[in-house]
Design an enzyme around this catalytic site. Structure first.
Site, PDB file in Angstrom:
ATOM      1  N   LYS A  22       0.840  -1.210   0.000  1.00 45.63           N
ATOM      2  CA  LYS A  22       0.000   0.000   0.000  1.00 45.63           C
ATOM      3  C   LYS A  22       0.873   1.258   0.000  1.00 45.63           C
ATOM      4  O   LYS A  22       0.667   2.168  -0.797  1.00 45.63           O
ATOM      5  CB  LYS A  22      -0.898  -0.015   1.262  1.00 45.63           C
ATOM      6  CG  LYS A  22      -1.522   1.335   1.586  1.00 45.63           C
ATOM      7  CD  LYS A  22      -2.389   1.283   2.819  1.00 45.63           C
ATOM      8  CE  LYS A  22      -1.660   1.436   4.134  1.00 45.63           C
ATOM      9  NZ  LYS A  22      -1.281   2.810   4.503  1.00 45.63           N
ATOM     10  N   ASN A  23       1.859   1.286   0.894  1.00 42.57           N
ATOM     11  CA  ASN A  23       2.635   2.514   1.063  1.00 42.57           C
ATOM     12  C   ASN A  23       3.666   2.749  -0.041  1.00 42.57           C
ATOM     13  O   ASN A  23       4.319   3.791  -0.064  1.00 42.57           O
ATOM     14  CB  ASN A  23       3.309   2.542   2.444  1.00 42.57           C
ATOM     15  CG  ASN A  23       2.278   2.736   3.544  1.00 42.57           C
ATOM     16  OD1 ASN A  23       1.124   3.050   3.261  1.00 42.57           O
ATOM     17  ND2 ASN A  23       2.688   2.554   4.793  1.00 42.57           N
ATOM     18  N   ARG A  92      -4.589  10.306   5.000  1.00 43.39           N
ATOM     19  CA  ARG A  92      -3.548  11.328   5.099  1.00 43.39           C
ATOM     20  C   ARG A  92      -2.600  11.315   3.909  1.00 43.39           C
ATOM     21  O   ARG A  92      -2.049  12.339   3.540  1.00 43.39           O
ATOM     22  CB  ARG A  92      -2.718  11.087   6.356  1.00 43.39           C
ATOM     23  CG  ARG A  92      -3.480  11.126   7.628  1.00 43.39           C
ATOM     24  CD  ARG A  92      -2.526  10.877   8.754  1.00 43.39           C
ATOM     25  NE  ARG A  92      -1.397  11.796   8.653  1.00 43.39           N
ATOM     26  CZ  ARG A  92      -1.392  13.024   9.139  1.00 43.39           C
ATOM     27  NH1 ARG A  92      -2.437  13.470   9.781  1.00 43.39           N
ATOM     28  NH2 ARG A  92      -0.339  13.790   8.989  1.00 43.39           N
ATOM     29  N   CYS A 116      -4.505  12.378  13.902  1.00 39.54           N
ATOM     30  CA  CYS A 116      -5.214  11.122  13.679  1.00 39.54           C
ATOM     31  C   CYS A 116      -4.965  10.219  14.879  1.00 39.54           C
ATOM     32  O   CYS A 116      -4.333  10.633  15.843  1.00 39.54           O
ATOM     33  CB  CYS A 116      -4.777  10.455  12.387  1.00 39.54           C
ATOM     34  SG  CYS A 116      -3.152   9.731  12.482  1.00 39.54           S
ATOM     35  N   ARG A 121       0.983  14.200  13.746  1.00 36.17           N
ATOM     36  CA  ARG A 121       1.429  14.023  12.364  1.00 36.17           C
ATOM     37  C   ARG A 121       1.386  15.303  11.522  1.00 36.17           C
ATOM     38  O   ARG A 121       0.642  15.389  10.540  1.00 36.17           O
ATOM     39  CB  ARG A 121       0.631  12.901  11.696  1.00 36.17           C
ATOM     40  CG  ARG A 121       0.808  11.576  12.400  1.00 36.17           C
ATOM     41  CD  ARG A 121       0.080  10.454  11.736  1.00 36.17           C
ATOM     42  NE  ARG A 121       0.750   9.957  10.546  1.00 36.17           N
ATOM     43  CZ  ARG A 121       0.247   9.029   9.754  1.00 36.17           C
ATOM     44  NH1 ARG A 121      -0.931   8.520  10.013  1.00 36.17           N
ATOM     45  NH2 ARG A 121       0.904   8.614   8.696  1.00 36.17           N
ATOM     46  N   ASP A 305       5.065   0.423  12.159  1.00 36.63           N
ATOM     47  CA  ASP A 305       3.885  -0.260  11.616  1.00 36.63           C
ATOM     48  C   ASP A 305       3.803  -1.736  12.037  1.00 36.63           C
ATOM     49  O   ASP A 305       2.828  -2.415  11.704  1.00 36.63           O
ATOM     50  CB  ASP A 305       3.867  -0.161  10.079  1.00 36.63           C
ATOM     51  CG  ASP A 305       3.533   1.245   9.608  1.00 36.63           C
ATOM     52  OD1 ASP A 305       3.085   2.062  10.429  1.00 36.63           O
ATOM     53  OD2 ASP A 305       3.732   1.527   8.405  1.00 36.63           O
ATOM     54  N   ARG A 397      -8.561  -0.781   4.983  1.00 36.49           N
ATOM     55  CA  ARG A 397      -7.761   0.268   4.351  1.00 36.49           C
ATOM     56  C   ARG A 397      -6.389  -0.252   3.939  1.00 36.49           C
ATOM     57  O   ARG A 397      -5.764   0.300   3.038  1.00 36.49           O
ATOM     58  CB  ARG A 397      -7.545   1.431   5.332  1.00 36.49           C
ATOM     59  CG  ARG A 397      -8.752   2.326   5.517  1.00 36.49           C
ATOM     60  CD  ARG A 397      -8.368   3.530   6.343  1.00 36.49           C
ATOM     61  NE  ARG A 397      -7.049   3.980   5.950  1.00 36.49           N
ATOM     62  CZ  ARG A 397      -6.115   4.429   6.774  1.00 36.49           C
ATOM     63  NH1 ARG A 397      -6.357   4.529   8.058  1.00 36.49           N
ATOM     64  NH2 ARG A 397      -4.940   4.809   6.334  1.00 36.49           N
TER      65      ARG A 397
END
Ligand code: EPU
Length: 417
Positions: A22-23, A92, A116, A121, A305, A397
């Site tokens: 995803k990132n 974000r 968040c 952040r 993470d 997500r």
């Protein structure tokens, strides 16, 4: 709101295919803005965050869709340079359009993300970097307004290595006039993947993966002819935690173990067994996990993470472990939920002390953010009885087909509306 019902049923066994990251996908999709025409990105996971990013690009006038792991983004027409609050508040990473928009169109209006569940952040380093490159930045009614006739190369030092900040400025610098040097840059594999994709588009970038990145701006970039994103190292790490927590035996396929060095070493300290096979990495959980300490750090340190999932593992380990969170100031929201399942955890500042319990017990719990949800899945899979995980949209997500993958390895899991 969907919930996930999980009944702990002992060791999970089988094979797990890891999806695209995803990132890595998110910044690479926004890199398409830097060129005019049709870009194609492969191995893009089917996730809520990805569809939000596609929606954001469509909102700007581009044609963007994703199917069967391929994202197609046509930026031939772009006529709206705004990332509205409604989209940014749900994701974000929308802020990643800022650098490409200013570099290519000389203007952008992007909603400030706000805080968040894992911390304040801020994006101050994204903004000061763009200012150094000559952009005029104004904050107006919750929006960042950025303008530049032509960005110019600059020397930029990050006080803290920021992943999306490094990505945003690397993309902006790719089309700036002159050379940009990013110091104390983020070294995450996702930054390297973006740099490799930009180079395929014609960018001149050196040093990605180290803390100094040099970008020599070019006048024009080509669309992404084809780029396949790297594997999701956090998904792979989460399944390693599942193997460890359930005393299972999983063959984890299609990921790069070198992106998880710190995580694998800590899992080994905890007693988890790793065997490299031709088809992937076999991960076996021990009869009893050993307590060990971790401290989250930017890459190549232990990733924030994976902190929540590691904590779920330690909740049942033999002994006491200390978990220090140094990247985000508020990333312990999962603690209260893990306690509901019988975990013995106390927090002081950025440090959690986990006293391993003999067993965890199923309970109704609430997901508060993406990785917190993953830690509740790990805990529920090794708990006695049934757990109901509320607000599972957080998990959707960031984890592609999580339930299917869990069912395939023998978990008792179902979704209810
Ligand atoms: N920071 C600032 N100012 C800035 C930017 C960052 O003070 O201008 C601080 C942050 O508050 C934080 C630290 O710097 O304390 C590092 O944050 P970073 O900017 O690296 O985080 P990010 O780019 O917003 C990405 C991932 C996160 C991951 C972090 C850290 C994406 C889309 N997101 O966020 O992923 O936790 O890096 O590795 O790449 C997730 O996938 O669940 C997730 C939250």
């Amino acid at each position: 709101m969907d919930k996930l019902i999980i009944t702990g049923n002992g060791p999970l066994r089988g094979e797990v295919e890891i999806s695209g990251a995803k990132n890595a996908s998110l910044p690479i999709i926004t890199a398409a803005i830097l060129a005019s025409g049709k870009s194609i990105v492969r191995r893009v996971p089917e996730l809520k965050d990805i569809s939000t990013m596609m929606k954001l690009l469509c909102n700007m006038g581009a044609a963007a869709s994703s199917e069967n792991g391929s994202a197609v983004i046509d930026t031939s027409v772009m006529n709206n340079f705004e990332a509205p609050y409604d989209l940014v508040k749900t994701m974000r990473a929308s802020v990643l359009v800022l650098g490409p928009l200013v570099a290519r169109y000389g203007r952008a209006k992007v909603s400030l993300p706000g805080g968040c569940a894992i911390g304040a952040r801020p994006i101050n380093m994204h903004l000061s970097g763009l200012e150094k490159m000559g952009a005029r930045i104004e904050l107006q009614s919750g929006y960042v307004l950025a303008e530049a006739d032509m960005l110019k190369g600059a020397s930029i030092y990050f006080d803290i290595p920021t992943v999306t900040g490094t990505e945003n400025l690397m993309m902006a610098a790719a089309l700036a006039k002159g050379t940009t040097v990013l110091e104390n840059a983020a070294r995450e594999p996702e930054v390297v993947d973006l740099a490799e994709c930009l180079v395929k588009m014609g960018a001149r970038i050196n040093g990605a993966g180290s803390s100094i990145i040099e970008i020599e701006g070019v006048a024009e970039l080509n669309p992404i002819v084809e780029h396949s994103v790297i594997a999701d190292r956090i998904e792979a790490g989460t399944f390693m935690a599942i193997a460890g927590a359930t005393g299972g035996d999983l063959l984890i396929k299609n990921f790069s173990a070198k992106h998880l060095d710190a995580v694998i070493m800590k899992f080994m300290d905890a007693g988890i067994i790793f065997e490299k096979e031709e088809a992937g990495m076999r991960v076996k959980g021990p009869e009893k996990l050993k307590a060990c300490d971790i401290k989250t750090m930017p890459y190549p340190g232990f990733p924030t993470d994976m902190q929540a999932q590691f904590m779920a593992l330690m909740a049942r380990a033999d002994g006491t472990s200390v978990i220090s969170e140094t990247v985000f100031e508020n990333r312990f929201m999962h603690v209260a939920e893990l306690r509901r399942m019988g975990a013995n955890i106390s927090i002081e500042g950025g440090m959690a002390t986990v006293r391993g319990a003999k067993t965890l017990k199923g309970a109704p719990v609430m997901a508060t953010d993406l990785r917190a949800s993953a830690s509740l899945v790990v805990a529920a899979l090794c708990a006695e009885g049934e757990s109901v995980l509320h607000r599972i949209y957080h998990l959707d997500r960031g984890y592609e087909k999580m339930e299917d993958k869990l069912k395939k390895i023998g978990a008792i899991v179902s979704r209810a509306h």
